[in-house]
Design a protein around this motif. Structure first.
Motif, PDB file in Angstrom:
ATOM      1  N   PHE A  24     122.313  38.753  -3.661  1.00 21.86           N
ATOM      2  CA  PHE A  24     122.288  38.539  -5.111  1.00 21.86           C
ATOM      3  C   PHE A  24     122.779  37.144  -5.512  1.00 21.86           C
ATOM      4  O   PHE A  24     122.887  36.846  -6.694  1.00 21.86           O
ATOM      5  N   PHE A  27     118.988  34.391  -7.834  1.00 19.65           N
ATOM      6  CA  PHE A  27     118.263  35.340  -8.668  1.00 19.65           C
ATOM      7  C   PHE A  27     117.233  34.593  -9.504  1.00 19.65           C
ATOM      8  O   PHE A  27     117.247  33.373  -9.599  1.00 19.65           O
ATOM      9  N   LEU A  77     116.639  38.777 -12.611  1.00 25.60           N
ATOM     10  CA  LEU A  77     116.153  39.705 -11.601  1.00 25.60           C
ATOM     11  C   LEU A  77     116.797  39.378 -10.269  1.00 25.60           C
ATOM     12  O   LEU A  77     116.666  38.263  -9.767  1.00 25.60           O
ATOM     13  N   LEU A  79     117.323  40.820  -6.194  1.00 24.13           N
ATOM     14  CA  LEU A  79     116.645  41.675  -5.225  1.00 24.13           C
ATOM     15  C   LEU A  79     117.340  41.602  -3.880  1.00 24.13           C
ATOM     16  O   LEU A  79     117.567  40.512  -3.344  1.00 24.13           O
ATOM     17  N   ASP A  80     117.677  42.767  -3.353  1.00 26.97           N
ATOM     18  CA  ASP A  80     118.212  42.891  -2.000  1.00 26.97           C
ATOM     19  C   ASP A  80     117.116  43.554  -1.170  1.00 26.97           C
ATOM     20  O   ASP A  80     116.889  44.763  -1.280  1.00 26.97           O
ATOM     21  N   THR A  81     116.424  42.762  -0.362  1.00 34.36           N
ATOM     22  CA  THR A  81     115.280  43.274   0.400  1.00 34.36           C
ATOM     23  C   THR A  81     115.691  44.177   1.558  1.00 34.36           C
ATOM     24  O   THR A  81     114.896  44.995   2.006  1.00 34.36           O
ATOM     25  N   LEU A  84     116.849  47.434  -0.294  1.00 34.21           N
ATOM     26  CA  LEU A  84     115.816  47.806  -1.265  1.00 34.21           C
ATOM     27  C   LEU A  84     116.420  48.167  -2.621  1.00 34.21           C
ATOM     28  O   LEU A  84     116.112  49.193  -3.226  1.00 34.21           O
ATOM     29  N   GLN A  86     117.067  46.649  -6.503  1.00 31.65           N
ATOM     30  CA  GLN A  86     116.682  45.657  -7.510  1.00 31.65           C
ATOM     31  C   GLN A  86     117.558  45.859  -8.739  1.00 31.65           C
ATOM     32  O   GLN A  86     117.770  46.982  -9.178  1.00 31.65           O
ATOM     33  N   SER A  88     117.747  44.483 -12.665  1.00 31.52           N
ATOM     34  CA  SER A  88     117.111  43.749 -13.748  1.00 31.52           C
ATOM     35  C   SER A  88     118.098  43.760 -14.917  1.00 31.52           C
ATOM     36  O   SER A  88     118.534  44.829 -15.351  1.00 31.52           O
ATOM     37  N   TYR A 154     119.068  49.423 -12.688  1.00 31.85           N
ATOM     38  CA  TYR A 154     119.279  49.507 -11.242  1.00 31.85           C
ATOM     39  C   TYR A 154     118.158  50.345 -10.647  1.00 31.85           C
ATOM     40  O   TYR A 154     117.850  51.420 -11.160  1.00 31.85           O
ATOM     41  N   HIS A 156     116.959  51.705  -6.750  1.00 34.52           N
ATOM     42  CA  HIS A 156     117.152  51.775  -5.306  1.00 34.52           C
ATOM     43  C   HIS A 156     115.980  52.554  -4.725  1.00 34.52           C
ATOM     44  O   HIS A 156     115.817  53.740  -5.022  1.00 34.52           O
ATOM     45  N   ARG A 164     116.867  55.389 -10.095  1.00 36.84           N
ATOM     46  CA  ARG A 164     116.758  54.377 -11.157  1.00 36.84           C
ATOM     47  C   ARG A 164     117.726  54.753 -12.274  1.00 36.84           C
ATOM     48  O   ARG A 164     117.725  55.892 -12.751  1.00 36.84           O
TER      49      ARG A 164
END
Length: 181
Positions: A24, A27, A77, A79-81, A84, A86, A88, A154, A156, A164
């Motif tokens: 994070f 961003f 935004l 994103l932690d890939t 998974l 996110q 916003s 949030y 996941h 969410r």
């Protein structure tokens, strides 16, 4: 359960300000011009205060400053890939104008990073050669922007069920509700 998720969000954002490799740390910030044209750019999260306000640094001549002066609602935004996740965030952007505050922040900016705020031309100006950018010696265009969140979403992605949650700040308190992912 939404309180536990919210505390992990706070923890992640705080870690992002302290840990260069945190997912994070970088961003995407979205602004819009007065005619509604969206503009996206990647920024570095610099600070998170007790009220969950986020701070970023920029050149005061950048388009994001113009956009914020025209319309101060922004979106962020994260994103932690790997996990998974996110985030916003919708926020109100305030340009820091207090000279004392800016001087204190400037003192904390590493010497090697200060150069980025001393270009003779404003960010986005056309140049012929990227290796021949002119820098000023005694002048800088550094400023900071405070981002004051009012909604955090949030998400996941996780099997068998995604999670969410929408958090809204109401009367100074954050309240979360689950959403269909």
């Amino acid at each position: 359960m939404t309180e536990i998720i919210f505390s992990t969000i706070l923890n992640d954002l705080k870690k992002a300000t302290e840990t260069p490799g945190h997912p994070f740390r970088y961003f995407t910030l979205a602004t819009s011009s007065i005619n509604g044209t969206p503009r996206l750019r990647t920024l570095v999260l610099r600070e998170l205060d007790e009220q969950l306000n986020l701070t970023i640094y920029t050149d005061k001549r950048s388009k994001k400053i113009t956009h914020i002066n025209e319309h101060n609602t922004v979106s962020l935004l994260f994103l932690d890939t790997e996990r998974l996740i996110q985030l916003s965030i919708r926020a109100k952007a305030e340009i820091v104008t207090n000279d004392s505050t800016l001087k204190n922040i400037w003192k904390q900016v590493p010497q090697k990073s200060r150069k980025e705020y001393t270009t003779k031309l404003a960010p986005g100006e056309e140049i012929k050669n990227p290796e021949k950018v002119d820098f000023l010696e005694e002048k800088h265009f550094f400023t900071a922007i405070k981002l004051i969140p009012n909604k955090i979403e949030y998400l996941h992605l996780n099997r068998p069920n995604h999670t969410r949650v929408l958090y809204k700040k109401e009367s100074g308190e954050w309240n979360g509700t689950y959403l269909v992912p």
